[in-house]
Design an enzyme around this catalytic site. Structure first.
Site, short mmCIF file in Angstrom:
data_model
loop_
_atom_site.label_atom_id
_atom_site.label_comp_id
_atom_site.label_asym_id
_atom_site.label_seq_id
_atom_site.Cartn_x
_atom_site.Cartn_y
_atom_site.Cartn_z
N CYS A 1 0.80 -1.24 0.00
CA CYS A 1 0.00 0.00 0.00
C CYS A 1 0.82 1.28 0.00
O CYS A 1 0.47 2.20 -0.74
CB CYS A 1 -1.07 0.00 1.08
SG CYS A 1 -0.72 -0.94 2.54
N GLN B 1 0.96 -11.00 -3.50
CA GLN B 1 -0.47 -10.73 -3.38
C GLN B 1 -1.00 -10.26 -4.73
O GLN B 1 -0.30 -9.57 -5.46
CB GLN B 1 -0.70 -9.60 -2.37
CG GLN B 1 -0.28 -9.95 -0.97
CD GLN B 1 -0.48 -8.79 -0.03
OE1 GLN B 1 -0.10 -7.66 -0.33
NE2 GLN B 1 -1.09 -9.04 1.12
#
Length: 699
Positions: free
Chosen positions: A386, A433
């Site tokens: 992020c 991910q």
RNA sequence: GCCCGCAUAGCUCAGGUGGUAGAGCAUUUCCAUGGUAAGGAAAGGGUCGUCAGUUCAAUUCUGACUGCGGGCUCCA
């Protein structure tokens, strides 16, 4: 007389004070023998619990989960009694029933207990069980309870009781053993015929690492030996699906000690599966308006200080990477590179001689090296994607017209998982991910969450994975680990709950399961051993936009704070592929199969045609190979089956003359005389359509 | 990290009261030219996880370490 309503709606009279067991006896002796417990007006009770007024009763047998629960809970008490008889002075913690079996936490006072002791305990349990000792319920006051376990010198029970409110506490006694327990329990011990202890493990008292570690003994019991035997066989069968075994057999991945624990090496076959999944998800992302990005594997320490990851999750990260000059400066003037290495080695050696040293993090951890860490800003292997994505969002001014901005990346992250936690592909230290971060306005949040959830559902449906549960993770009101304003938490939690409801899937709300920055919606699946793994996740975050001071220009020409959504429908490709291997037991659908077609020639005379055929298939984008080893056809068929190749072609005179193929499916089913062109077309269609079932039509 | 257990050939596993080890499969070569789950033969392959200790001698006994398995704790 009282009136008892049975589940089928019929009503039977019963004398007040009689029990559900008496009711069962009145219906049939067989039913009475099978009755383990009873549900009275929706509450599970002892079968022997006296019924004093009109009520609805459901008799619980082995076929009922609540019946089995009582069975195993009683078995835990039985085991405790056996342990107390065999190991006088053993102290008992808690001993609940599980979905499959039960455990009891025991303090043996420093004596080691291992699987070698199982047989003795099992024998004792069976011996006691044969006595048909009733489980008797008894109400006591808190003071009486404390007195009893105080005299017995059972400190864990005393600890439990002290945590209770004043009021009635229940004991259960069977034979010579008394336990603090809410129940319910079996009528008597004789129901328990087959006993198997399964494993021993350490477990901290009350689940707290700081407390004493007790010995947890797992076991399972059945009413009949045959049922135990069948269960054990089923367990063995399940283990054959274990992704670690199949991964080895089919050469899908490899984990090498020398590379490092928990670091997955994707072999060519496994890489095909992963690549197909990535291609699939990329396509879905494009449809949903995502932009794909790439970011590096490391970022500055200060980045993670801003995001909050570094201070809060320092324990779960690899130690920082620090520039050699900085380290040298940190370690002294005039420190050459080789001198530096010597020093690090010396410190490592010193640590190695001590106890509990870990990973050298103490050696080069920035804060230890320099008193003022401003001088030394190391890098961190990224534990999350992020912050990088946030910096992409913040790299240019954003208008409300641009939102939502959806940035996606197959981003590899690294986390320092405790060594005891690593498991095959499902719990690793480096994983990729299928990550994305959505930046949107507050009004857009519900629609965006819903979009994420439907994406997750699409993915799972395509793969035929219907066995999952949805968990809405909320904050634990008693914990201080969460950051952000309570009103934002409320909004975010409401948005998650609403989205789950709108999606129309059953879900559970679980306090304490939220991320530290916001609530989340997780998709959870079970592996072959019944362990749950979190796969896809959608998380709402009001926190990071504040920490990074993100803004967009609104219609009012004023800066506004965006809301972030973190989401990963697969979770990590490593874990997901691990679960997928078990889901398919290695028998992947056509589109995911590392090898889709294998060509077997009947004899060497057809080698040239076989090669040409494989070339045609490859040109059509299919993964095909020729097996021209000097083995018998039967042997090569067997090997192709064991390799789980979905389409096995046998090639002989007839096929070459007629320009057809003869297909064998993994089911053993044969389809002869499929025209070559039609076969190729059908393969391409199976692949493109991501069909779950492999079938071929003869024409 | 903690508790319990395990570690013999690429894989699955045998074995040994301490005297440096075997099988099947896989691999390589040869023979057999095969029509749908194992054709035949031969060969190569092991510091018995690593390092110490005990011993004339350790793969075997002891200890530590590493890795694996099942749990616990943790899990952004």
């Amino acid at each position: 007389m009282i009136q008892i309503t049975l589940p089928d709606g019929s009503v039977r009279p019963l004398e007040a004070g009689q029990s559900a067991l008496d009711l069962a006896k009145a219906i049939s002796p067989n039913l009475a023998r099978a009755t383990l417990a009873a549900k009275v007006d929706g509450e599970v009770r002892d079968a022997t619990f006296p019924l004093t007024r009109d009520c609805a009763v459901k008799l619980l047998t082995w076929d009922d989960p609540d019946g089995r629960h009582a069975f195993w809970h009683s078995s835990a008490h039985l085991m405790a009694e056996a342990l107390e008889a065999l190991y006088p002075g053993a102290k008992f913690g808690v001993g609940p029933a599980l979905e499959n079996g039960f455990y009891y936490d025991v303090d043996f006072g420093g004596r080691a207990f291992s699987a070698a002791d199982f047989e003795k305990v099992e024998a004792k349990m069976k011996e006691i069980a044969r006595g048909d000792h009733p489980y008797r319920r008894e109400d006591v006051s808190k003071a009486q309870a404390l007195d009893f376990f105080g005299k017995k010198e059972d400190p864990y029970k005393v600890d439990l009781i002290q945590g209770f409110e004043d009021g009635t506490i229940t004991f259960y006694r069977q034979n010579g053993f008394t336990d603090l327990c809410r129940g319910p329990h079996l009528p008597h011990t004789g129901f328990i015929r087959a006993v198997k202890l399964l494993s021993v493990a350490g477990a901290y008292w009350k689940g707290d690492e700081k407390n004493a570690q007790l010995t947890r003994i797992y076991g399972i019991t059945f009413p009949k030996q045959k049922e135990l035997d069948e269960w054990l066989v089923a367990q063995e069968e399940a283990k054959k699906r274990d992704h670690r075994k199949i991964g080895k057999d089919l050469k899908l991945f490899h984990i090498d000690d020398e590379v490092g624990q928990g670091l997955v090496l994707w072999t060519p076959a496994g890489s095909v599966v992963r690549q197909e999944l990535q291609t699939y998800i990329s396509g879905e992302l494009s449809k949903q308006g995502y932009s794909q990005v790439f970011t590096p594997h490391i970022g500055k320490l200060s980045l993670y200080k801003t995001s909050g990851h570094f201070p809060y999750y320092k324990e779960s990260q690899f130690p920082p990477i620090v520039a050699p000059e900085s380290l040298a400066a940190a370690m002294g003037e005039n420190c050459s590179c080789s001198e530096l290495i010597h020093r690090i080695e010396a410190v490592s050696a010193k640590l190695a001689s001590g106890v509990n040293e870990r990973s050298g993090s103490e050696v080069i951890g920035a804060e230890r090296v320099l008193p003022d860490d401003k001088l030394l800003d190391g890098f961190l292997l990224k534990p999350m994607n992020c912050p990088h994505h946030i910096k992409i969002f913040a790299s240019q001014p954003r208008s409300y017209r641009d939102l939502p901005v959806r940035l996606a990346e197959f981003g590899t992250v690294y986390r320092w998982e405790q060594s005891g936690e690593l498991t095959g592909m499902t719990r690793v230290r480096g994983f990729t991910q299928d990550d994305a971060h959505l930046f949107c306005t507050e009004e857009q949040v519900p629609a965006e969450i819903l979009g994420c959830l439907s994406l997750v559902r699409t993915v799972l449906t395509t793969l035929g994975m219907s066995q999952y549960r949805v968990r809405v993770g909320l904050r634990d009101p008693d914990s201080a680990k969460y950051t952000g304003l309570p009103e934002n938490w409320d909004k975010a939690e409401r948005a998650c709950r609403d989205a789950a409801q709108t999606l129309g899937v059953p879900f559970t709300e679980e306090p304490g399961e939220a991320a530290f920055y916001g609530p989340k919606i997780d998709f959870v699946v079970k592996d072959v051993l019944g362990r749950e793994w979190q796969l896809g996740t959608v998380q709402v975050d009001y926190n990071l936009p504040i920490r990074f001071d993100l803004s967009y220009n609104g219609a009012d020409n004023q800066p506004h704070r965006p809301v972030m959504i973190h989401r990963a429908p697969f979770g990590s490709l490593e874990r997901f592929c691990g679960v997928l291997i078990e889901h398919f037991a290695g028998r992947f659908p056509f589109w995911l199969s590392p090898q889709q077609v294998r060509v077997l020639t009947v004899n060497e005379a057809f080698g040239a045609y076989g090669k040409a055929l494989v070339a045609r298939l490859s040109a059509a984008g299919l993964r095909a190979e020729l097996d021209e080893r000097g083995e018998s056809l039967g042997k090569r068929v067997r090997d192709a089956q064991l390799d789980q190749v979905p389409a096995i072609l046998t090639l002989g005179k007839r096929e070459e003359d007629e320009k057809t193929v003869s297909v064998r499916l993994l089911s053993g089913e044969q389809v002869h005389g499929v025209p070559l062109e039609s076969f190729i077309q059908q393969c391409v269609e199976l692949h493109r359509g991501r069909a779950l079932e492999t079938r071929f039509a003869a024409s």
